[in-house]
Design a protein around this motif. Structure first.
Motif, PDB file in Angstrom:
ATOM      1  N   UNK A 187       0.795  -1.231   0.000  1.00 25.62           N
ATOM      2  CA  UNK A 187       0.000   0.000   0.000  1.00 25.62           C
ATOM      3  C   UNK A 187       0.827   1.280   0.000  1.00 25.62           C
ATOM      4  N   UNK A 188       1.994   1.268   0.629  1.00 22.59           N
ATOM      5  CA  UNK A 188       2.841   2.464   0.617  1.00 22.59           C
ATOM      6  C   UNK A 188       3.252   2.841  -0.800  1.00 22.59           C
ATOM      7  N   UNK A 189       3.428   1.853  -1.673  1.00 24.98           N
ATOM      8  CA  UNK A 189       3.759   2.135  -3.070  1.00 24.98           C
ATOM      9  C   UNK A 189       2.585   2.805  -3.775  1.00 24.98           C
ATOM     10  N   UNK A 190       1.373   2.380  -3.454  1.00 21.95           N
ATOM     11  CA  UNK A 190       0.201   3.018  -4.045  1.00 21.95           C
ATOM     12  C   UNK A 190       0.128   4.489  -3.630  1.00 21.95           C
ATOM     13  N   UNK A 191       0.415   4.749  -2.378  1.00 21.74           N
ATOM     14  CA  UNK A 191       0.373   6.139  -1.918  1.00 21.74           C
ATOM     15  C   UNK A 191       1.432   6.968  -2.632  1.00 21.74           C
ATOM     16  N   UNK A 192       2.597   6.384  -2.868  1.00 17.98           N
ATOM     17  CA  UNK A 192       3.665   7.094  -3.570  1.00 17.98           C
ATOM     18  C   UNK A 192       3.248   7.437  -5.002  1.00 17.98           C
ATOM     19  N   UNK A 193       2.676   6.481  -5.714  1.00 14.53           N
ATOM     20  CA  UNK A 193       2.280   6.714  -7.105  1.00 14.53           C
ATOM     21  C   UNK A 193       1.165   7.758  -7.180  1.00 14.53           C
ATOM     22  N   UNK A 194       0.139   7.608  -6.343  1.00 13.83           N
ATOM     23  CA  UNK A 194      -0.983   8.551  -6.363  1.00 13.83           C
ATOM     24  C   UNK A 194      -0.532   9.959  -5.982  1.00 13.83           C
ATOM     25  N   UNK A 195       0.315  10.062  -4.966  1.00 15.64           N
ATOM     26  CA  UNK A 195       0.802  11.369  -4.536  1.00 15.64           C
ATOM     27  C   UNK A 195       1.676  12.012  -5.610  1.00 15.64           C
ATOM     28  N   UNK A 196       2.438  11.194  -6.299  1.00 13.02           N
ATOM     29  CA  UNK A 196       3.291  11.667  -7.381  1.00 13.02           C
ATOM     30  C   UNK A 196       2.446  12.295  -8.492  1.00 13.02           C
ATOM     31  N   UNK A 197       1.388  11.604  -8.892  1.00 15.64           N
ATOM     32  CA  UNK A 197       0.513  12.127  -9.949  1.00 15.64           C
ATOM     33  C   UNK A 197      -0.225  13.372  -9.468  1.00 15.64           C
ATOM     34  N   UNK A 198      -0.728  13.331  -8.247  1.00 19.74           N
ATOM     35  CA  UNK A 198      -1.464  14.482  -7.716  1.00 19.74           C
ATOM     36  C   UNK A 198      -0.589  15.729  -7.651  1.00 19.74           C
ATOM     37  N   UNK A 199       0.673  15.563  -7.277  1.00 22.93           N
ATOM     38  CA  UNK A 199       1.582  16.708  -7.145  1.00 22.93           C
ATOM     39  C   UNK A 199       1.901  17.341  -8.499  1.00 22.93           C
ATOM     40  N   UNK A 200       1.816  16.562  -9.571  1.00 17.68           N
ATOM     41  CA  UNK A 200       2.170  17.051 -10.903  1.00 17.68           C
ATOM     42  C   UNK A 200       0.947  17.212 -11.806  1.00 17.68           C
ATOM     43  N   UNK A 201      -0.217  17.076 -11.246  1.00 19.38           N
ATOM     44  CA  UNK A 201      -1.439  17.020 -12.041  1.00 19.38           C
ATOM     45  C   UNK A 201      -1.632  18.267 -12.907  1.00 19.38           C
ATOM     46  N   UNK A 202      -1.334  19.428 -12.395  1.00 16.59           N
ATOM     47  CA  UNK A 202      -1.567  20.664 -13.133  1.00 16.59           C
ATOM     48  C   UNK A 202      -0.490  20.920 -14.184  1.00 16.59           C
ATOM     49  N   UNK A 203       0.621  20.224 -14.109  1.00 11.92           N
ATOM     50  CA  UNK A 203       1.754  20.513 -14.979  1.00 11.92           C
ATOM     51  C   UNK A 203       1.781  19.688 -16.256  1.00 11.92           C
ATOM     52  N   UNK A 204       0.953  18.661 -16.332  1.00  9.52           N
ATOM     53  CA  UNK A 204       0.988  17.754 -17.486  1.00  9.52           C
ATOM     54  C   UNK A 204      -0.423  17.495 -17.997  1.00  9.52           C
ATOM     55  N   UNK A 205      -0.490  17.066 -19.257  1.00 11.41           N
ATOM     56  CA  UNK A 205      -1.788  16.808 -19.893  1.00 11.41           C
ATOM     57  C   UNK A 205      -2.237  15.366 -19.756  1.00 11.41           C
ATOM     58  N   UNK A 206      -1.326  14.492 -19.420  1.00  8.37           N
ATOM     59  CA  UNK A 206      -1.646  13.087 -19.246  1.00  8.37           C
ATOM     60  C   UNK A 206      -0.516  12.383 -18.531  1.00  8.37           C
ATOM     61  N   UNK A 207      -0.794  11.170 -18.065  1.00  7.44           N
ATOM     62  CA  UNK A 207       0.168  10.438 -17.242  1.00  7.44           C
ATOM     63  C   UNK A 207       0.257   8.992 -17.696  1.00  7.44           C
ATOM     64  N   UNK A 208       1.491   8.467 -17.709  1.00  8.85           N
ATOM     65  CA  UNK A 208       1.737   7.066 -17.992  1.00  8.85           C
ATOM     66  C   UNK A 208       2.503   6.482 -16.817  1.00  8.85           C
ATOM     67  N   UNK A 209       2.061   5.349 -16.326  1.00  9.00           N
ATOM     68  CA  UNK A 209       2.743   4.654 -15.232  1.00  9.00           C
ATOM     69  C   UNK A 209       3.282   3.335 -15.768  1.00  9.00           C
ATOM     70  N   UNK A 210       4.599   3.193 -15.763  1.00  9.82           N
ATOM     71  CA  UNK A 210       5.243   1.935 -16.152  1.00  9.82           C
ATOM     72  C   UNK A 210       5.351   1.070 -14.912  1.00  9.82           C
ATOM     73  N   UNK A 211       4.770  -0.120 -14.975  1.00 12.15           N
ATOM     74  CA  UNK A 211       4.528  -0.914 -13.777  1.00 12.15           C
ATOM     75  C   UNK A 211       4.652  -2.387 -14.128  1.00 12.15           C
ATOM     76  N   UNK A 212       5.035  -3.202 -13.175  1.00  7.59           N
ATOM     77  CA  UNK A 212       5.073  -4.640 -13.394  1.00  7.59           C
ATOM     78  C   UNK A 212       3.688  -5.211 -13.629  1.00  7.59           C
ATOM     79  N   UNK A 213       3.623  -6.272 -14.419  1.00  9.55           N
ATOM     80  CA  UNK A 213       2.314  -6.816 -14.802  1.00  9.55           C
ATOM     81  C   UNK A 213       1.646  -7.633 -13.704  1.00  9.55           C
TER      82      UNK A 213
END
Length: 337
Positions: free
Chosen positions: A64-90
């Motif tokens: 769960x800590x990894x989920x918080x890191x990914x979500x917080x990362x996107x939220x912090x940069x949300x206004x600066x980008x038009x879209x987001x790609x997450x490269x992640x293990x399958x």
């Protein structure tokens, strides 16, 4: 104006390198992409910035800590980008997609998860097509949700599942149609896309310890076995049942264990073991008996989405009563209702 895409490299097969123990997460993914993609091809791609996480992981180690890191990362940069790609293990991508959909609600920009079955360092890698395809759909203004792109398929993230460990068609969406398909052109099924219900809502609380324990019915299961499971320190239990949500209704001792656990505040959710379909607890007497114990239906949610939804709701501080009420509410496209 050209779209700017933020790419979060969290680890996974796509960037792995061979070691004496098998493939393991490898760093410097940008150099590998530059090596694999000719300069003129790189220039033709949407503008993107790749951020490589300091601690890259094999997704089998997701917490769960990894989920918080990914979500917080996107939220912090949300206004600066038009879209987001997450490269992640399958292996756990369907879990992470689901969790992001609950933590990042009412999106007005695309968040696209992808990865690969074969690393970029190998000749037959599927990583290049998945990466380029995910970048392309991440520029589409019509997509306002968390999706998973893999082998030309665009799926709702919280509807996706990894169903094959050996095919490039690793993922499917059992109870919901694909949102789109990339062939010569990228075609979207616009009527299927999630429509945001209001302003972006970032719900970033995500407790470090899991709240949910998945369980599975099996022929001969005993009340004692189930009682021991319910003694574990979890707030919610997903009980994977037969067919449309059926169980051993002639075992009164087992039904009493379920009833007592529900009365003590444990949230027990009924989910079918079937790959496709939904729970309808009143279809058979064997399902009605489970409903009378206090179990609530998980409807047609995937196991991954249901696990993440329960963890999310308890992380938000909800009571068992509130969680039971929320299970049947379609928060972000995870249910067919």
């Amino acid at each position: 104006m050209a779209k700017r895409i933020y790419v979060a490299y969290t680890g996974g097969t796509i960037g792995m390198k061979p070691t004496d123990s098998g493939y393991a997460p490898g760093d410097n993914l940008m150099a590998l992409l530059s090596e694999k993609l000719p300069a003129d091809v790189m220039k033709s791609l949407p503008e993107f910035e790749l951020f490589e996480y300091e601690q890259l992981i094999d997704s089998s180690n997701i917490r769960p800590d990894n989920w918080k890191q990914i979500a917080s990362d996107i939220a912090a940069r949300y206004e600066d980008y038009d879209g987001f790609v997450v490269l992640h293990g399958t292996d756990t991508m369907a879990y992470s997609c689901s969790m992001m959909s609950f933590m990042l609600q009412n999106l007005n920009k695309p968040v696209i998860f992808t990865g690969s079955q074969i690393p970029l360092c190998e000749a037959r890698t599927d990583g290049l097509e998945n990466f380029v395809g995910a970048l392309s759909v991440a520029t589409d203004d019509r997509i306002k949700e968390v999706c998973l792109y893999f082998n030309g398929r665009l799926m709702r993230g919280n509807r996706s599942r990894k169903l094959n460990a050996y095919w490039f068609d690793a993922f499917d969406s059992p109870n919901y149609p694909w949102l789109g398909r990339a062939d010569i052109h990228i075609e979207l099924n616009e009527q299927l896309l999630w429509q945001s219900q209001g302003k972006e809502t970032f719900l970033l609380d995500c407790d470090s310890d899991p709240h949910v324990l998945p369980l599975c019915l099996f022929p001969g299961i005993t009340a004692q076995w189930l009682e021991t499971a319910f003694q574990q320190p979890y707030s919610a239990f997903i009980l994977r049942t037969y067919g449309t949500g059926n169980g051993p209704d002639q075992d009164q001792e087992l039904l009493k264990v379920l009833t007592d656990a529900s009365a003590k505040g444990k949230v027990i959710v009924n989910q079918t073991q079937c790959h496709r379909g939904t729970v309808r607890q009143g279809s058979y007497a064997a399902g009605s008996a489970l409903a009378r114990t206090g179990m609530v239906s998980g409807y047609d949610a995937t196991p991954e989405a249901l696990f993440c939804k329960l963890h999310h709701l308890f992380s938000m501080g909800m009571s068992p009563k509130q969680v039971r009420e929320q299970i049947g509410i379609n928060l972000c496209g995870e249910l067919s209702q």
